[in-house]
Design an enzyme around this catalytic site. Sequence first.
Site: not given
Ligand code: FES
Length: 211
Positions: A36, A38, A62, A106
Amino acid sequence: MKSPYTEKVIEYFKNPKNVGVIEDADGKAQEGSPACGDMVKVYIKVDEEQVIEDIKFESYGCASNIATGSIITEMAKGMPIDDAKKITWQDAADELGGLPPVKAHCSVLAIDGLRAAISDYEERHGLIEDKEPTTVEVVEDRLKRVMNPMTGLDVIKTDLIHDISVEEGVVTIYVDLDEEHQFANAIKEDIKEKVEPIWDVKKVEVHFEGD
Ligand code: FES
């Protein structure tokens, strides 16, 4: 619509625990998720008994990632590093009363952050056993933790690394970017931070060769 999250996930997301930075951390790490884009940062303080006395995290992820970061930092605080290394994303998910399957990565991201911070501590304190000489593959693995700020993905995945050589403790990394590029310095610092702690690395040279 019914929330896919348990009450505990929502509670830990709204009131996260152990968020922040430890300036004089004994070990720290930054991990990014290829799934993702992140990112999470984890900082630990370790006492002389090898017990995690303090731990903090910052999340650019998230709700699931923030909730997992909260729960695992609570679990790891006061634990010997050898036990903390064994915490799995499944343990974290169980502790949170479950996570939607699509959100497993995540949790994995937060766990990777914790394990990488422990490895960083072990490396900086000469605690790594089975010391194998560093190879290009080892360096490449490290570079998977260096983010390309232009995309939010790592520099390997985004083909930013042109070449790597390892010779007598000197690691040379060629980056496919102009050295005047606005992110060149940040990338260089990040590369050094990830590669320099490796036990047999004496020097890291980063060259930019974009056109
Ligand atoms: Fe990226 Fe959860 S969607 S850490």
